[in-house]
Write an enzyme that holds these catalytic residues in place. Structure first.
Site, PDB file in Angstrom:
ATOM      1  N   GLY A  19      40.901  37.419  41.084  1.00  0.00           N
ATOM      2  CA  GLY A  19      39.317  38.094  42.396  1.00  0.00           C
ATOM      3  C   GLY A  19      38.487  38.418  41.820  1.00  0.00           C
ATOM      4  O   GLY A  19      37.914  38.305  40.882  1.00  0.00           O
ATOM      5  N   PHE A  20      37.422  39.705  42.202  1.00  0.00           N
ATOM      6  CA  PHE A  20      36.713  39.770  42.628  1.00  0.00           C
ATOM      7  C   PHE A  20      36.392  40.785  40.473  1.00  0.00           C
ATOM      8  O   PHE A  20      35.757  40.071  40.208  1.00  0.00           O
ATOM      9  CB  PHE A  20      35.912  41.205  42.904  1.00  0.00           C
ATOM     10  CG  PHE A  20      34.949  40.563  43.871  1.00  0.00           C
ATOM     11  CD1 PHE A  20      33.755  40.233  44.253  1.00  0.00           C
ATOM     12  CD2 PHE A  20      35.788  40.218  45.423  1.00  0.00           C
ATOM     13  CE1 PHE A  20      33.562  39.296  45.139  1.00  0.00           C
ATOM     14  CE2 PHE A  20      35.231  39.470  46.692  1.00  0.00           C
ATOM     15  CZ  PHE A  20      33.892  39.201  46.178  1.00  0.00           C
ATOM     16  N   GLY A  21      37.300  41.757  40.395  1.00  0.00           N
ATOM     17  CA  GLY A  21      37.669  42.226  39.245  1.00  0.00           C
ATOM     18  C   GLY A  21      38.208  41.636  37.526  1.00  0.00           C
ATOM     19  O   GLY A  21      37.184  40.992  36.708  1.00  0.00           O
ATOM     20  N   VAL A  85      52.884  36.738  39.632  1.00  0.00           N
ATOM     21  CA  VAL A  85      54.157  37.880  38.385  1.00  0.00           C
ATOM     22  C   VAL A  85      54.943  38.495  39.229  1.00  0.00           C
ATOM     23  O   VAL A  85      54.029  39.835  39.963  1.00  0.00           O
ATOM     24  CB  VAL A  85      52.647  38.467  38.132  1.00  0.00           C
ATOM     25  CG1 VAL A  85      53.096  39.160  36.880  1.00  0.00           C
ATOM     26  CG2 VAL A  85      51.916  37.971  36.919  1.00  0.00           C
ATOM     27  N   GLU A 176      32.519  44.205  61.759  1.00  0.00           N
ATOM     28  CA  GLU A 176      31.773  42.198  61.352  1.00  0.00           C
ATOM     29  C   GLU A 176      32.761  41.586  62.376  1.00  0.00           C
ATOM     30  O   GLU A 176      32.018  40.355  63.386  1.00  0.00           O
ATOM     31  CB  GLU A 176      31.859  42.360  60.595  1.00  0.00           C
ATOM     32  CG  GLU A 176      30.872  43.284  59.899  1.00  0.00           C
ATOM     33  CD  GLU A 176      30.690  43.456  57.831  1.00  0.00           C
ATOM     34  OE1 GLU A 176      29.400  43.752  57.316  1.00  0.00           O
ATOM     35  OE2 GLU A 176      31.510  41.585  57.554  1.00  0.00           O
ATOM     36  N   ASP A 306      40.093  47.597  43.102  1.00  0.00           N
ATOM     37  CA  ASP A 306      41.380  47.897  44.278  1.00  0.00           C
ATOM     38  C   ASP A 306      42.148  48.631  44.340  1.00  0.00           C
ATOM     39  O   ASP A 306      43.281  50.043  44.873  1.00  0.00           O
ATOM     40  CB  ASP A 306      41.736  47.115  45.370  1.00  0.00           C
ATOM     41  CG  ASP A 306      39.935  46.633  46.729  1.00  0.00           C
ATOM     42  OD1 ASP A 306      39.030  46.855  45.913  1.00  0.00           O
ATOM     43  OD2 ASP A 306      40.368  46.039  47.447  1.00  0.00           O
ATOM     44  N   ALA A 323      33.872  45.360  46.180  1.00  0.00           N
ATOM     45  CA  ALA A 323      33.636  43.968  45.381  1.00  0.00           C
ATOM     46  C   ALA A 323      33.040  44.823  44.378  1.00  0.00           C
ATOM     47  O   ALA A 323      33.705  44.445  42.671  1.00  0.00           O
ATOM     48  CB  ALA A 323      32.785  43.430  45.800  1.00  0.00           C
TER      49      ALA A 323
HETATM   50  C1  LIG Z   1      37.865  41.331  55.065  1.00  0.00           C
HETATM   51  C2  LIG Z   1      37.566  41.787  53.536  1.00  0.00           C
HETATM   52  C3  LIG Z   1      35.984  42.101  53.508  1.00  0.00           C
HETATM   53  C4  LIG Z   1      35.564  42.319  52.662  1.00  0.00           C
HETATM   54  N1  LIG Z   1      34.035  42.785  53.168  1.00  0.00           N
HETATM   55  C5  LIG Z   1      33.783  44.022  51.984  1.00  0.00           C
HETATM   56  C6  LIG Z   1      32.278  43.689  51.788  1.00  0.00           C
HETATM   57  O1  LIG Z   1      31.789  43.678  52.654  1.00  0.00           O
HETATM   58  N2  LIG Z   1      32.164  44.692  50.710  1.00  0.00           N
HETATM   59  C7  LIG Z   1      32.315  44.631  49.183  1.00  0.00           C
HETATM   60  O2  LIG Z   1      31.861  45.314  48.416  1.00  0.00           O
HETATM   61  N3  LIG Z   1      34.046  44.866  49.464  1.00  0.00           N
HETATM   62  C8  LIG Z   1      34.476  43.642  51.086  1.00  0.00           C
HETATM   63  N4  LIG Z   1      35.878  43.893  50.636  1.00  0.00           N
HETATM   64  C9  LIG Z   1      36.464  44.381  49.396  1.00  0.00           C
HETATM   65  C10 LIG Z   1      36.050  43.462  48.414  1.00  0.00           C
HETATM   66  O3  LIG Z   1      36.915  42.282  48.393  1.00  0.00           O
HETATM   67  C11 LIG Z   1      37.597  44.182  46.980  1.00  0.00           C
HETATM   68  O4  LIG Z   1      37.060  45.496  47.134  1.00  0.00           O
HETATM   69  C12 LIG Z   1      37.973  43.507  46.452  1.00  0.00           C
HETATM   70  O5  LIG Z   1      38.380  42.073  46.736  1.00  0.00           O
HETATM   71  C13 LIG Z   1      38.528  43.655  44.923  1.00  0.00           C
HETATM   72  O6  LIG Z   1      38.625  43.196  43.850  1.00  0.00           O
HETATM   73  P1  LIG Z   1      39.613  43.349  43.004  1.00  0.00           P
HETATM   74  O7  LIG Z   1      39.256  41.969  42.286  1.00  0.00           O
HETATM   75  O8  LIG Z   1      40.437  44.182  43.071  1.00  0.00           O
HETATM   76  O9  LIG Z   1      40.394  41.962  43.994  1.00  0.00           O
HETATM   77  P2  LIG Z   1      40.964  41.155  44.813  1.00  0.00           P
HETATM   78  O10 LIG Z   1      39.776  41.007  44.719  1.00  0.00           O
HETATM   79  O11 LIG Z   1      41.534  41.176  46.282  1.00  0.00           O
HETATM   80  O12 LIG Z   1      41.453  39.673  44.101  1.00  0.00           O
HETATM   81  C14 LIG Z   1      43.209  40.070  43.328  1.00  0.00           C
HETATM   82  C15 LIG Z   1      43.352  38.867  42.948  1.00  0.00           C
HETATM   83  O13 LIG Z   1      44.966  39.102  42.777  1.00  0.00           O
HETATM   84  C16 LIG Z   1      45.643  38.137  42.813  1.00  0.00           C
HETATM   85  N5  LIG Z   1      47.483  38.329  42.989  1.00  0.00           N
HETATM   86  C17 LIG Z   1      48.124  40.066  43.264  1.00  0.00           C
HETATM   87  N6  LIG Z   1      49.202  39.944  43.310  1.00  0.00           N
HETATM   88  C18 LIG Z   1      49.253  38.851  42.254  1.00  0.00           C
HETATM   89  C19 LIG Z   1      50.160  38.856  41.978  1.00  0.00           C
HETATM   90  N7  LIG Z   1      51.624  39.576  41.511  1.00  0.00           N
HETATM   91  N8  LIG Z   1      50.731  37.839  40.754  1.00  0.00           N
HETATM   92  C20 LIG Z   1      49.134  37.060  40.518  1.00  0.00           C
HETATM   93  N9  LIG Z   1      48.541  36.973  41.119  1.00  0.00           N
HETATM   94  C21 LIG Z   1      48.454  37.757  41.732  1.00  0.00           C
HETATM   95  C22 LIG Z   1      45.294  37.814  44.579  1.00  0.00           C
HETATM   96  O14 LIG Z   1      45.586  36.279  44.239  1.00  0.00           O
HETATM   97  C23 LIG Z   1      44.055  37.768  44.331  1.00  0.00           C
HETATM   98  O15 LIG Z   1      43.589  36.323  43.620  1.00  0.00           O
HETATM   99  C24 LIG Z   1      36.420  43.557  52.184  1.00  0.00           C
HETATM  100  C25 LIG Z   1      37.877  42.958  51.630  1.00  0.00           C
HETATM  101  C26 LIG Z   1      38.013  42.078  52.774  1.00  0.00           C
HETATM  102  C27 LIG Z   1      39.425  42.171  53.195  1.00  0.00           C
END
Ligand SMILES: Cc1cc2nc3c(=O)[nH]c(=O)nc-3n(C[C@H](O)[C@H](O)[C@H](O)COP(=O)(O)OP(=O)(O)OC[C@H]3O[C@@H](n4cnc5c(N)ncnc54)[C@H](O)[C@@H]3O)c2cc1C
Length: 433
Positions: A19-21, A85, A176, A306, A323
């Site tokens: 994901g983003f991180g 995982v 939205e 997150d 994000a």
């Molecule tokens: C509908 C929606 C709209 C949003 N709008 C905004 C916005 O406008 N602006 C903003 O800043 N933020 C927004 N967000 C929030 C933003 O998307 C999150 O804060 C961001 O995605 C967090 O990044 P992350 O890397 O923590 O997790 P994520 O981007 O969610 O990535 C997590 C990844 O881990 C993978 N994963 C999870 N568990 C496992 C596992 N056990 N094994 C293997 N893979 C796994 C998933 O498949 C995913 O690809 C929005 C979120 C949603 C749902």
């Protein structure tokens, strides 16, 4: 597990989640003396902020997703595996996954969040979440199927249930999504379905707090509510949902709405594999980390985005689930890992808040950047620019820009396809063995 670029001299950094991180950590470790392995359940990164446009047919799904292999094909020290995982064995430094056991030297948990139905199994079964491309495409199909179905009903009350759309949760996603469904009602319904009038369709936004966009400034909340009302969205504030059975949604004040469609954007909770002590998991199912993103009490394991909660005096509930937090923590952590490997002192994470924004239908948005707050047409342009530039991939930016331009000029973005008919899966009994 052997990997193409396996170099036994270098420590292996395993990242769970593209994901983003996760992608920021992997990118920032390019050309460093580490072996990077990224694991994700999916083979693509999802740009979640535009999922609502896929759900409402403005964008097609590939515009907001990007293949992880393509993203990193020029990175020599990188390997990717599609893997779910399931568990972390911190003692032996291995992961239990559906493709076998994987060892790590440093582990980064970047698994993000999932939808929180607050323990209500009926709502979890009948309401539709929107956290992934698949779920957004399901919503698109279901919205269209229900409008089609309404045409087959002669009983007016029964028909209304198919044309009442209820979005729960007045954060940016709910705002939205409801605004975008109202655009369908206002500009598309009568064109695509000449038997229907726009007054036949109702869009509700339900929020438990006294205002929508509670995390933004009061000006942004007020204007967003006004814009939604101008679009014809019925905004219900201070309303707690108590249940939903697929036909009727009920509220704590005793009121109810007959509806076949409830879209749930009322909460998220962290998700992560087994192996993390419950003692360091706080409200919202987030893992406690220190100011260097290290999981409290766990050696060589870090968490970002997150799923992580960095509790400090200034931030007693951790950073917001957005994000930029995940991205900044990802880049920060990669640098700290390199510092550690070079025997240099590590640093503490500092978040740079770039502001918040939300769009409400065409032409309207609200933007808060520090003390600067603006709303309306200019804010909408800023919103569009920021989101366009944040999309991963040149093709995605171009396709999205063209779609938005067509939509703006014609009031009619045309991805209203039911590719797979959505059917609720069989309900598994909670008491089943
Ligand atoms: C509908 C929606 C709209 C949003 N709008 C905004 C916005 O406008 N602006 C903003 O800043 N933020 C927004 N967000 C929030 C933003 O998307 C999150 O804060 C961001 O995605 C967090 O990044 P992350 O890397 O923590 O997790 P994520 O981007 O969610 O990535 C997590 C990844 O881990 C993978 N994963 C999870 N568990 C496992 C596992 N056990 N094994 C293997 N893979 C796994 C998933 O498949 C995913 O690809 C929005 C979120 C949603 C749902």
């Amino acid at each position: 597990m052997n990997t193409k670029y396996s170099n036994p001299k270098f420590p292996r950094v395993v990242i769970i989640g593209g994901g983003f991180g996760g992608i920021e950590v992997a990118k920032a470790l390019k050309n460093k003396e580490v072996e990077v392995m990224l694991l994700d359940r999916n083979n693509h990164h999802t740009f979640q902020p535009l999922l609502y446009q896929v759900a409402t047919g403005t964008l097609d799904a590939p515009s907001i997703a990007f293949p992880l292999r393509k993203m990193f094909r020029k990175q020599e020290n990188f390997t990717f595996r599609i893997a779910d995982v399931r568990g972390i064995d911190a003692l032996n430094k291995t992961l239990d996954t559906d493709i076998g056991s994987i060892s790590y030297d440093y582990l980064i948990v970047a698994t993000g969040a999932t939808t929180n139905f607050f323990g209500n199994s009926d709502i979890a079964y009948y309401a539709m979440p929107m956290k992934s491309v698949k779920e957004a495409v399901n919503i698109r199909s279901f919205l269209l199927q229900n409008i089609e179905e309404s045409l087959l009903k002669t009983d007016l009350e029964e028909r209304a249930a198919y044309l009442n759309f209820v979005v729960v949760g007045g954060g940016p996603t709910g705002v939205e999504l409801s605004g975008s469904i109202a655009e369908i009602r206002n500009h598309i319904l009568a064109k695509d379905y000449p038997e229907l009038k726009k007054e036949d369709m109702n869009v509700y936004l339900v929020e438990g707090l006294p205002k929508i966009l509670a995390n933004l400034s009061p000006q942004a909340s007020e204007k967003a509510e006004l814009y939604l009302k101008e679009l014809g969205v019925k905004v219900l504030l201070n309303v707690q949902v108590t249940g939903y059975d697929g036909d009727i949604i009920t509220f704590a004040d005793g009121s109810r709405i007959k509806t076949k469609t409830v879209l749930w954007s009322a909460g998220v909770m962290g998700q992560f594999p087994d192996g993390i002590s419950p003692d360091i998991v706080i409200r919202g199912n987030r893992i406690r980390i220190d100011e260097e993103c290290r999981v409290i009490g766990m050696k060589d394991i870090f968490a970002i985005g997150d799923v992580a909660a960095m509790i400090t005096d200034e931030l007693p509930r951790g950073h917001p689930g957005v994000a930029p937090v995940a991205q900044q923590q990802g880049r920060f952590l990669a640098k700290n890992i390199v510092r550690m490997l070079n025997g240099q002192p590590t640093e503490k994470f500092k978040y740079f808040d770039k502001g918040s924004m939300a769009t409400i239908g065409r032409n309207k948005a609200v933007v808060d950047i520090g003390k600067i707050r603006f709303q309306g047409f200019f804010a909408w342009w800023v919103w569009m620019f920021v989101h366009l530039m944040s999309l991963v991939g040149f093709r995605n930016r171009v396709v999205t820009f063209i779609n938005w331009a067509i939509n703006y000029l014609t009031f009619n973005a045309g991805i209203r396809l039911i590719i797979h008919k959505y059917r609720r899966p069989e309900r598994v009994s909670e008491h089943a063995e």
